[in-house]
Scaffold this motif. Sequence first.
Motif, PDB file in Angstrom:
ATOM      1  N   ALA A   1       0.816  -1.231   0.000  1.00  0.00           N
ATOM      2  CA  ALA A   1       0.000   0.000   0.000  1.00  0.00           C
ATOM      3  C   ALA A   1       0.840   1.268   0.000  1.00  0.00           C
ATOM      4  O   ALA A   1       0.390   2.314  -0.475  1.00  0.00           O
ATOM      5  N   PHE A   2       2.058   1.207   0.539  1.00  0.00           N
ATOM      6  CA  PHE A   2       2.943   2.380   0.508  1.00  0.00           C
ATOM      7  C   PHE A   2       3.991   2.251  -0.596  1.00  0.00           C
ATOM      8  O   PHE A   2       4.971   2.997  -0.602  1.00  0.00           O
ATOM      9  N   GLY A   3       3.807   1.334  -1.521  1.00  0.00           N
ATOM     10  CA  GLY A   3       4.800   1.114  -2.564  1.00  0.00           C
ATOM     11  C   GLY A   3       5.939   0.259  -2.033  1.00  0.00           C
ATOM     12  O   GLY A   3       5.818  -0.408  -0.991  1.00  0.00           O
ATOM     13  N   TYR A   4       7.074   0.304  -2.740  1.00  0.00           N
ATOM     14  CA  TYR A   4       8.209  -0.554  -2.403  1.00  0.00           C
ATOM     15  C   TYR A   4       9.414   0.006  -3.142  1.00  0.00           C
ATOM     16  O   TYR A   4       9.280   0.484  -4.265  1.00  0.00           O
ATOM     17  N   GLY A   5      10.584  -0.043  -2.523  1.00  0.00           N
ATOM     18  CA  GLY A   5      11.788   0.391  -3.237  1.00  0.00           C
ATOM     19  C   GLY A   5      12.027   1.888  -3.165  1.00  0.00           C
ATOM     20  O   GLY A   5      11.591   2.551  -2.218  1.00  0.00           O
ATOM     21  N   PRO A   6      12.694   2.439  -4.170  1.00  0.00           N
ATOM     22  CA  PRO A   6      13.191   3.825  -4.080  1.00  0.00           C
ATOM     23  C   PRO A   6      12.096   4.886  -3.935  1.00  0.00           C
ATOM     24  O   PRO A   6      12.363   5.962  -3.418  1.00  0.00           O
ATOM     25  N   HIS A   7      10.892   4.589  -4.397  1.00  0.00           N
ATOM     26  CA  HIS A   7       9.819   5.587  -4.277  1.00  0.00           C
ATOM     27  C   HIS A   7       8.868   5.276  -3.119  1.00  0.00           C
ATOM     28  O   HIS A   7       7.773   5.851  -3.044  1.00  0.00           O
ATOM     29  N   PHE A   8       9.298   4.392  -2.216  1.00  0.00           N
ATOM     30  CA  PHE A   8       8.448   4.051  -1.057  1.00  0.00           C
ATOM     31  C   PHE A   8       7.955   5.340  -0.397  1.00  0.00           C
ATOM     32  O   PHE A   8       8.691   6.322  -0.249  1.00  0.00           O
ATOM     33  N   CYS A   9       6.712   5.304   0.045  1.00  0.00           N
ATOM     34  CA  CYS A   9       6.046   6.504   0.567  1.00  0.00           C
ATOM     35  C   CYS A   9       6.850   7.223   1.660  1.00  0.00           C
ATOM     36  O   CYS A   9       7.205   6.623   2.673  1.00  0.00           O
ATOM     37  N   ILE A  10       7.046   8.499   1.449  1.00  0.00           N
ATOM     38  CA  ILE A  10       7.749   9.329   2.437  1.00  0.00           C
ATOM     39  C   ILE A  10       6.871   9.561   3.665  1.00  0.00           C
ATOM     40  O   ILE A  10       7.356   9.740   4.775  1.00  0.00           O
ATOM     41  N   GLY A  11       5.563   9.561   3.452  1.00  0.00           N
ATOM     42  CA  GLY A  11       4.645   9.904   4.541  1.00  0.00           C
ATOM     43  C   GLY A  11       4.134   8.692   5.312  1.00  0.00           C
ATOM     44  O   GLY A  11       3.185   8.816   6.099  1.00  0.00           O
ATOM     45  N   ALA A  12       4.747   7.513   5.113  1.00  0.00           N
ATOM     46  CA  ALA A  12       4.190   6.286   5.711  1.00  0.00           C
ATOM     47  C   ALA A  12       4.064   6.383   7.236  1.00  0.00           C
ATOM     48  O   ALA A  12       3.032   6.006   7.803  1.00  0.00           O
ATOM     49  N   ALA A  13       5.084   6.921   7.905  1.00  0.00           N
ATOM     50  CA  ALA A  13       5.030   6.995   9.379  1.00  0.00           C
ATOM     51  C   ALA A  13       3.894   7.927   9.812  1.00  0.00           C
ATOM     52  O   ALA A  13       3.163   7.626  10.771  1.00  0.00           O
ATOM     53  N   LEU A  14       3.742   9.036   9.096  1.00  0.00           N
ATOM     54  CA  LEU A  14       2.664   9.976   9.427  1.00  0.00           C
ATOM     55  C   LEU A  14       1.298   9.338   9.193  1.00  0.00           C
ATOM     56  O   LEU A  14       0.397   9.407  10.045  1.00  0.00           O
ATOM     57  N   ALA A  15       1.144   8.675   8.055  1.00  0.00           N
ATOM     58  CA  ALA A  15      -0.146   8.061   7.721  1.00  0.00           C
ATOM     59  C   ALA A  15      -0.513   6.974   8.728  1.00  0.00           C
ATOM     60  O   ALA A  15      -1.657   6.878   9.178  1.00  0.00           O
ATOM     61  N   ARG A  16       0.490   6.153   9.090  1.00  0.00           N
ATOM     62  CA  ARG A  16       0.229   5.073  10.068  1.00  0.00           C
ATOM     63  C   ARG A  16      -0.195   5.659  11.406  1.00  0.00           C
ATOM     64  O   ARG A  16      -1.119   5.163  12.049  1.00  0.00           O
ATOM     65  N   LEU A  17       0.473   6.731  11.822  1.00  0.00           N
ATOM     66  CA  LEU A  17       0.150   7.334  13.112  1.00  0.00           C
ATOM     67  C   LEU A  17      -1.255   7.956  13.072  1.00  0.00           C
ATOM     68  O   LEU A  17      -2.049   7.792  14.000  1.00  0.00           O
ATOM     69  N   GLU A  18      -1.551   8.662  11.990  1.00  0.00           N
ATOM     70  CA  GLU A  18      -2.894   9.258  11.874  1.00  0.00           C
ATOM     71  C   GLU A  18      -3.963   8.170  11.926  1.00  0.00           C
ATOM     72  O   GLU A  18      -4.986   8.308  12.602  1.00  0.00           O
ATOM     73  N   GLY A  19      -3.718   7.068  11.211  1.00  0.00           N
ATOM     74  CA  GLY A  19      -4.688   5.967  11.205  1.00  0.00           C
ATOM     75  C   GLY A  19      -4.838   5.358  12.590  1.00  0.00           C
ATOM     76  O   GLY A  19      -5.952   5.103  13.067  1.00  0.00           O
ATOM     77  N   ALA A  20      -3.707   5.142  13.258  1.00  0.00           N
ATOM     78  CA  ALA A  20      -3.725   4.469  14.572  1.00  0.00           C
ATOM     79  C   ALA A  20      -4.415   5.335  15.628  1.00  0.00           C
ATOM     80  O   ALA A  20      -5.079   4.820  16.522  1.00  0.00           O
ATOM     81  N   VAL A  21      -4.270   6.661  15.520  1.00  0.00           N
ATOM     82  CA  VAL A  21      -4.912   7.545  16.496  1.00  0.00           C
ATOM     83  C   VAL A  21      -6.381   7.744  16.121  1.00  0.00           C
ATOM     84  O   VAL A  21      -7.283   7.648  16.957  1.00  0.00           O
ATOM     85  N   ALA A  22      -6.620   8.028  14.844  1.00  0.00           N
ATOM     86  CA  ALA A  22      -7.942   8.512  14.437  1.00  0.00           C
ATOM     87  C   ALA A  22      -9.007   7.411  14.367  1.00  0.00           C
ATOM     88  O   ALA A  22     -10.149   7.634  14.776  1.00  0.00           O
ATOM     89  N   LEU A  23      -8.638   6.237  13.852  1.00  0.00           N
ATOM     90  CA  LEU A  23      -9.683   5.231  13.606  1.00  0.00           C
ATOM     91  C   LEU A  23     -10.344   4.719  14.894  1.00  0.00           C
ATOM     92  O   LEU A  23     -11.579   4.769  15.001  1.00  0.00           O
ATOM     93  N   PRO A  24      -9.556   4.281  15.887  1.00  0.00           N
ATOM     94  CA  PRO A  24     -10.232   3.817  17.124  1.00  0.00           C
ATOM     95  C   PRO A  24     -11.005   4.933  17.812  1.00  0.00           C
ATOM     96  O   PRO A  24     -12.124   4.716  18.297  1.00  0.00           O
ATOM     97  N   LEU A  25     -10.443   6.158  17.789  1.00  0.00           N
ATOM     98  CA  LEU A  25     -11.107   7.292  18.435  1.00  0.00           C
ATOM     99  C   LEU A  25     -12.449   7.596  17.755  1.00  0.00           C
ATOM    100  O   LEU A  25     -13.478   7.802  18.409  1.00  0.00           O
TER     101      LEU A  25
END
Length: 399
Positions: free
Chosen positions: A339-363
């Motif tokens: 979902a975040f791609g793979y290799g040299p163009h792997f998503c730069i925002g992956a840590a931010l997106a994961r954190l937003e998802g982890a905080v926002a969805l259960p809340l």
Amino acid sequence: MSPLAPPPELLAARVRDPYPCFAWLRRHAPAHADRRPGRPTVWQISRYEDVRALLTDARLSKDPGRVPGYVPGPTGLNRHLVHADPPDHTRLRTLVNTAFVPRRIAQLEPFIGEIAHRLLDRVEQRPHVDVIADFAAPLTFRMICAILGVPPELDTAATRDTLMATISPAADVDTDRGERDLHALLDTLIVTKRTGGEHNGTDLLGALVRASDDSGAMSEEELRSTAYLLLLVGHDTTMNLIGNGTLALLRNPAQAALLTAPQPAPGLVATAVEELLRFDSPVRDATFRCAAQPLSVQGQSIAEGDIVSLLIGSANRDGARFPEADRLDLTRTPNDHLAFGYGPHFCIGAALARLEGAVALPLLLRRLGPVQLAKPADELPWRPARVMRGLAALPVVRT
Ligand code: HEM
């Protein structure tokens, strides 16, 4: 079209539900050529192993300039890292990357929770809530605005509409006007940073403007393109994670209950976010790639200059990689989705997106309380965008 094409009814339903069409492609035409007169050939690659291998294959280029006449986005705003090969890609990625390293992103956790609570306070008394307009859109846009240093007066629904119109224009929208609005927005943003003032602090856009003005590490066109890219992908993608994720949970109440339990099992929130990313991937197709030299995939010959579309959403439902791939399993491990791609163009925002998802969805689920879809799932409005998969609205009603 190549001789073997997906049945028309699967193609017609592809925006609303691409998965039957993806299953057909994986089974019958894993490297499928879409040929139309006067247009470049577009190959659709649908199996996990091929998509993953091609995401790191240097025979594919990210430079749209190699395909004559092909313009992948708004005029004058395509010189950013998504459309660059090394060495330009490496230079541009390095300039942006520091703002998104996981250590810096982790510090944003309390801020994400605070914004999420504030948005949910506003809808507390309402029987009807649109998870996109009331929650996912303003939350995710607020976060990318904070990182970039966008002044509060530009953090508005109108700014979001201007950005979104560039990738999924409504039928009745004047695209020239949309591009003018977008350029005017970027002018205002960049001038604000250049002329200093209260918002010209240590934010990412300020740093990029300095990289452009002081050391010439970035051209003006690259600066404008990068600002546009980050505003758009920093928002649209994570909004889709929250929207698609909430929909998947509403349709699988037993799974949702695992997440809303007073004390979810250790590690559950993290595996849940990964599974929601896999199950209905916010970036359905990888971004632009074309063949820089001839190559063969699944016995098909791809010619130099052909466009190659890597179907991430299909790869992530490939039963050859994921047991019971069409089943939502929030405890799934391992889960090496793309979902975040793979290799040299792997998503730069992956840590931010994961954190937003982890905080926002259960809340969101906890504070909404018992809700159900306000209309049948197959009538929900999906945005007809080129690369993304996301809902235009997700109306729910408290039960
Ligand atoms: C759930 C949310 C997100 C998903 C699913 C996602 C997905 C992806 C994918 C699949 C790619 C690679 C595309 C390709 O190789 O063709 C990518 C690249 C990228 N993403 Fe994300 N993304 C998300 C959130 C974000 C956020 C919050 C940002 C922050 C600005 C961001 C910034 C970028 C950038 C700048 C690239 C280009 C990297 C490069 O070309 O080197 N993404 N993303």
